[in-house]
Design a protein around this motif. Structure first.
Motif, PDB file in Angstrom:
ATOM      1  N   HIS A 145      21.909   4.749  -7.022  1.00  0.00           N
ATOM      2  CA  HIS A 145      21.649   3.410  -7.397  1.00  0.00           C
ATOM      3  C   HIS A 145      22.481   2.815  -6.786  1.00  0.00           C
ATOM      4  O   HIS A 145      22.906   3.172  -5.581  1.00  0.00           O
ATOM      5  CB  HIS A 145      22.397   3.961  -8.674  1.00  0.00           C
ATOM      6  CG  HIS A 145      23.670   3.924  -8.484  1.00  0.00           C
ATOM      7  ND1 HIS A 145      24.658   5.024  -8.315  1.00  0.00           N
ATOM      8  CD2 HIS A 145      24.631   2.355  -8.303  1.00  0.00           C
ATOM      9  CE1 HIS A 145      26.115   5.133  -7.845  1.00  0.00           C
ATOM     10  NE2 HIS A 145      26.139   3.322  -7.929  1.00  0.00           N
ATOM     11  N   ASP A 147      24.237  -1.224  -6.698  1.00  0.00           N
ATOM     12  CA  ASP A 147      25.673  -1.135  -8.328  1.00  0.00           C
ATOM     13  C   ASP A 147      24.888  -2.365  -8.440  1.00  0.00           C
ATOM     14  O   ASP A 147      25.496  -3.043 -10.003  1.00  0.00           O
ATOM     15  CB  ASP A 147      26.140  -1.772  -7.343  1.00  0.00           C
ATOM     16  CG  ASP A 147      27.456  -1.020  -6.788  1.00  0.00           C
ATOM     17  OD1 ASP A 147      26.814   0.924  -7.569  1.00  0.00           O
ATOM     18  OD2 ASP A 147      29.048  -0.783  -6.436  1.00  0.00           O
ATOM     19  N   HIS A 236      23.005   4.846  -2.880  1.00  0.00           N
ATOM     20  CA  HIS A 236      24.362   5.647  -2.736  1.00  0.00           C
ATOM     21  C   HIS A 236      24.433   6.371  -4.172  1.00  0.00           C
ATOM     22  O   HIS A 236      23.541   5.951  -5.386  1.00  0.00           O
ATOM     23  CB  HIS A 236      25.332   4.745  -2.043  1.00  0.00           C
ATOM     24  CG  HIS A 236      26.158   3.859  -3.682  1.00  0.00           C
ATOM     25  ND1 HIS A 236      25.343   2.799  -3.896  1.00  0.00           N
ATOM     26  CD2 HIS A 236      27.253   4.356  -4.068  1.00  0.00           C
ATOM     27  CE1 HIS A 236      25.865   2.044  -4.837  1.00  0.00           C
ATOM     28  NE2 HIS A 236      26.790   2.773  -5.162  1.00  0.00           N
TER      29      HIS A 236
HETATM   30 FE   LIG Z   1      27.920   2.470  -7.241  1.00  0.00          FE
END
Ligand SMILES: [Fe+2]
Length: 257
Positions: A145, A147, A236
């Protein structure tokens, strides 16, 4: 106002106002930074991360580990400072920068890097000690994903040796781009928030991403004392513990506040 019209306005505001202003305000400011700091800033901007292997020596790392454990013991009963996620195998102890022994990590030198990465305006908004490692426990953070569409600059310090079995941080090198697929995901993030995929990639999207020869999945396995600088706009994920061994780390997060 209809839902559709609201979405169109939100889309337009993001594309023509919020995003261009944000990009302008957060252009990396290298002014006053030394060689190491510049190397970090350039690497993070270009490929998503910079690993400083064993940046802290064993003795300093041990002192910080002991202090972090004391911090967790002291804050364990404090609902505001102890965030427990037993279903994910994660325990977080906030405000770790209050402990003097942790000042080698929560330091002005690293704060300068965080500030510079965000156009000179970044500030540290979180300092935590995290213990991760209950066997078989996973969270949505263990799915690839990003952030946020905005820069989210994070610095991690491994307080113990981290190998493939005890929750290495995984980053997809060179995975941030302005291609249509990514733009589409960011727009979904803006318009739908947690009602949509919220930056998470399904298996097909991950495979598609890895078809790009520039993108490489890196499992950051490193010794205690190693520091990882990351821009979490890059894809990540975390990793679950294979046999229940813990990963102990300090995290320092930066944003515009
Ligand atoms: Fe994250």
């Amino acid at each position: 106002m209809s839902t559709q019209l609201r979405s169109i306005l939100k889309h337009a505001k993001h594309s023509f106002w919020d995003e261009p202003r944000y990009i302008k305000n957060t252009k990396i400011d290298f002014e006053g930074r030394d060689e190491f700091q510049k190397n970090v800033l350039e690497a993070v901007n270009e490929k998503g991360y910079y690993l400083a292997s064993e940046y802290f020596d064993k003795e300093t790392t041990q002192i910080m580990l002991d202090a972090a454990k004391k911090h967790s013991g002291k804050t364990a009963q404090d609902d505001k400072l102890h965030l427990s996620f037993p279903d994910y195998g994660v325990e977080r102890y906030l405000a770790a920068d209050r402990r003097n022994e942790l000042s080698p990590f929560f330091c002005e030198y690293f704060d300068e890097i965080g500030a510079s990465y965000l156009g000179g305006h970044g500030t540290r908004y979180q300092s935590m000690f995290e213990v991760k490692g209950t066997i078989g426990k996973r969270s949505s953070a263990d799915i690839p994903h990003f952030d946020d569409w905005r820069k989210r600059f994070k610095i991690f310090l491994y307080l113990n040796d981290v190998g493939k079995e005890n929750c290495p941080f995984v980053i997809y090198e060179n995975s941030y781009s302005r291609d249509p697929a990514r733009k589409h995901k960011e727009l979904e993030y803006v318009l739908s928030g947690k009602n949509g995929s919220y930056g998470h990639l399904c298996s097909n999207e991950e495979l598609k991403l890895l078809e790009n020869p520039r993108v490489t999945k890196i499992s950051v396995e490193a010794k205690a004392g190693s520091v990882i600088f990351v821009d979490t706009r890059f894809i990540h994920r975390g990793t679950a513990s294979i046999k229940g061994d813990n990963r102990l780390l300090l995290g320092s997060y930066f944003d515009l506040r």
